[in-house]
Design an enzyme around this catalytic site. Sequence first.
Site, PDB file in Angstrom:
ATOM      1  N   ARG A 136      -2.186  77.196  34.867  1.00 57.89           N
ATOM      2  CA  ARG A 136      -1.775  76.475  33.665  1.00 57.89           C
ATOM      3  C   ARG A 136      -1.374  75.062  34.048  1.00 57.89           C
ATOM      4  O   ARG A 136      -0.513  74.858  34.906  1.00 57.89           O
ATOM      5  CB  ARG A 136      -0.601  77.197  32.981  1.00 57.89           C
ATOM      6  CG  ARG A 136      -0.159  76.488  31.717  1.00 57.89           C
ATOM      7  CD  ARG A 136       1.013  77.173  31.035  1.00 57.89           C
ATOM      8  NE  ARG A 136       1.521  76.276  29.996  1.00 57.89           N
ATOM      9  CZ  ARG A 136       2.794  76.013  29.779  1.00 57.89           C
ATOM     10  NH1 ARG A 136       3.737  76.581  30.530  1.00 57.89           N
ATOM     11  NH2 ARG A 136       3.151  75.180  28.825  1.00 57.89           N
ATOM     12  N   HIS A 180       3.104  68.247  27.155  1.00 59.31           N
ATOM     13  CA  HIS A 180       4.256  68.746  27.903  1.00 59.31           C
ATOM     14  C   HIS A 180       5.243  67.595  28.085  1.00 59.31           C
ATOM     15  O   HIS A 180       5.561  67.195  29.203  1.00 59.31           O
ATOM     16  CB  HIS A 180       3.810  69.327  29.245  1.00 59.31           C
ATOM     17  CG  HIS A 180       4.793  70.269  29.867  1.00 59.31           C
ATOM     18  ND1 HIS A 180       4.463  71.534  30.280  1.00 59.31           N
ATOM     19  CD2 HIS A 180       6.109  70.130  30.143  1.00 59.31           C
ATOM     20  CE1 HIS A 180       5.520  72.137  30.802  1.00 59.31           C
ATOM     21  NE2 HIS A 180       6.537  71.291  30.731  1.00 59.31           N
ATOM     22  N   GLU A 226       7.274  74.089  24.732  1.00 56.06           N
ATOM     23  CA  GLU A 226       8.721  74.103  24.488  1.00 56.06           C
ATOM     24  C   GLU A 226       9.174  72.994  23.534  1.00 56.06           C
ATOM     25  O   GLU A 226       9.947  72.099  23.920  1.00 56.06           O
ATOM     26  CB  GLU A 226       9.481  74.007  25.812  1.00 56.06           C
ATOM     27  CG  GLU A 226       9.256  75.203  26.725  1.00 56.06           C
ATOM     28  CD  GLU A 226      10.149  75.180  27.957  1.00 56.06           C
ATOM     29  OE1 GLU A 226      10.993  74.260  28.084  1.00 56.06           O
ATOM     30  OE2 GLU A 226      10.032  76.091  28.796  1.00 56.06           O
ATOM     31  N   ASN A 357       7.978  81.023  27.182  1.00 56.92           N
ATOM     32  CA  ASN A 357       8.663  80.639  28.419  1.00 56.92           C
ATOM     33  C   ASN A 357      10.060  81.250  28.377  1.00 56.92           C
ATOM     34  O   ASN A 357      10.802  81.005  27.426  1.00 56.92           O
ATOM     35  CB  ASN A 357       8.780  79.117  28.547  1.00 56.92           C
ATOM     36  CG  ASN A 357       7.444  78.443  28.794  1.00 56.92           C
ATOM     37  OD1 ASN A 357       6.413  79.103  28.934  1.00 56.92           O
ATOM     38  ND2 ASN A 357       7.450  77.124  28.832  1.00 56.92           N
ATOM     39  N   TYR A 359      13.632  82.166  30.748  1.00 59.56           N
ATOM     40  CA  TYR A 359      14.370  81.976  31.992  1.00 59.56           C
ATOM     41  C   TYR A 359      15.727  82.667  32.024  1.00 59.56           C
ATOM     42  O   TYR A 359      16.182  83.055  33.087  1.00 59.56           O
ATOM     43  CB  TYR A 359      14.576  80.481  32.267  1.00 59.56           C
ATOM     44  CG  TYR A 359      13.316  79.767  32.672  1.00 59.56           C
ATOM     45  CD1 TYR A 359      12.942  79.672  34.009  1.00 59.56           C
ATOM     46  CD2 TYR A 359      12.477  79.197  31.719  1.00 59.56           C
ATOM     47  CE1 TYR A 359      11.777  79.026  34.383  1.00 59.56           C
ATOM     48  CE2 TYR A 359      11.309  78.549  32.083  1.00 59.56           C
ATOM     49  CZ  TYR A 359      10.956  78.471  33.425  1.00 59.56           C
ATOM     50  OH  TYR A 359       9.795  77.847  33.783  1.00 59.56           O
ATOM     51  N   GLU A 424       5.682  80.796  31.327  1.00 58.29           N
ATOM     52  CA  GLU A 424       6.576  80.344  32.402  1.00 58.29           C
ATOM     53  C   GLU A 424       7.677  81.371  32.625  1.00 58.29           C
ATOM     54  O   GLU A 424       8.263  81.889  31.675  1.00 58.29           O
ATOM     55  CB  GLU A 424       7.253  78.999  32.074  1.00 58.29           C
ATOM     56  CG  GLU A 424       6.355  77.789  32.121  1.00 58.29           C
ATOM     57  CD  GLU A 424       7.128  76.503  31.854  1.00 58.29           C
ATOM     58  OE1 GLU A 424       8.356  76.471  32.125  1.00 58.29           O
ATOM     59  OE2 GLU A 424       6.512  75.541  31.360  1.00 58.29           O
TER      60      GLU A 424
END
Length: 520
Positions: A136, A180, A226, A357, A359, A424
């Site tokens: 990616r 991005h 995001e 994504n 985390y 991600e």
Amino acid sequence: RNQSSHSRHSLNSTTRMIMMHHRKTPSSLLALFLFLLYSSSYIISVVSITSYEYIATAAASNTTFPAGFAWGTATASYQVEGGWLEGGRGLTIWDAFSHTPNRVLNNETGDVADDHYHLWKNDIELMKSMGLKNYRMSIAWSRILPAGTGNPNPAGVAFYNSLIDGLVAAGITPWVTLYHWDLPLALQMEQNGWLNPNISNVFANYAKVCFETFGDRVKHWITINEPWCVSVLGHETGVFAPGHTLALGVEAYTVTHNIILAHAKAVNVYRTLFKPTQKGVIGITLNNDWKIPRTQAQADIDAQNRALEFFCGWFADPIYFGDYPQSMRRLVGSRLPNFTAAEVALVKGSNDFFGLNHYTTQLVFNVAPQPNSPSWTNDQNVGEAMDPSWNTTLNGWAIVPMGLYNILKYIHNRYHGPIIYLTENGCAQDGSTNPLEDTKRIDFLRAYMTAAHQAISEGVHLEGYFVWSLMDNFEWASGYGTRFGIHHVDYSTLARTPKASATWYTQVMKHNDPNFDKEE
């Protein structure tokens, strides 16, 4: 990666890390387990809003992923490319932001970054050596259209053509993100960037150039990465470019609205003009943390619902349902923009897949309204906290693998079972001591992959997982001190060296199993 985080979730030493579904667990046993697990002044509720329960993660007896599962790694243009004044590239808001004193740690910039602009052939060899099949990347808008509009820049087109051709020749599938965060500076200076309603048309035009230039080889497109970071970090807290902080509770909502329309218009261009012949798929990638009510009080459970709707639903509800969550309509009021009937028709259904994504996780709890201090944060009437038992990554993000399981289940249930790609997931570590022996990253990735497998086993349509990141890089406002890469980068020489996690991940992809070395 400056929005949230996590690491290996260490629980009570008397318990094995297990996954279970609360409907299969006697309530008395569950209560005893929770008591042993969280013997503190309050009980931490891990019951989700859809009544499933995920206690913790561990290697199950069989964690082999489905055949054809897409394993990959990810990077982004400004974080790795460098070459900021080469090949006709226009300046971006991150060039201006990082060159402004005290905006980035140590006043570092992405001028050189990993110099992927010159070293892309070496980086493809890195990917080949580890058996990578999916990569990616993002395209720098200002390399293709230096001022954001106008005619394509031949040198920029040639760079990405060479990179994409090189990936395809190596048997690596390119997954391309159109945006991005590196907005062409001219669009910010001359058109007020994402605050201008016309930005959605400008973005759709840029997307069209990319589809017609690269779409014969690129079959997986992500419109925007995001957008929460663009809206909140860029236009409320100001820690990301363009660094706005003055119009709290207004700009973030305007920016999100324009981003959603930009996404939908780009998808419409692709589906109308290119998908019939190019046969690709297109979606958006949203960052989503999981939220756990701090107590089992109804007020905290309601706070969990609001927190998830203000984070996930803010972007996903319009795309899947046609409008923002009702909690946002009620709490934000007239500051939340409206979609016209034509826009609803354009936006609703504008996702072939849900890019996620993930985390980290936070505890949330109810707080009193603050009507005189409007902001995205205050509008929710939600406070956040950390469980002191949670381990954290270098940048302070809580390591809670169960959060990935729960956010996957939440997306699956709320949005009626979409195809999901985890675009991600990764772990920040300090590279100053034994930088190649990143065993904590391996522990982190193994635990999160195991959590993802559990979600798949319960019917979630997760079809891919991309480690952030292929290599250490410029981590936005954190500069170069925070390292997410599975390849170490020596910034004085730009040499890339595989870390232990890269070697481990090679075996994960080969065996299709994060616990290949744990199972008999």
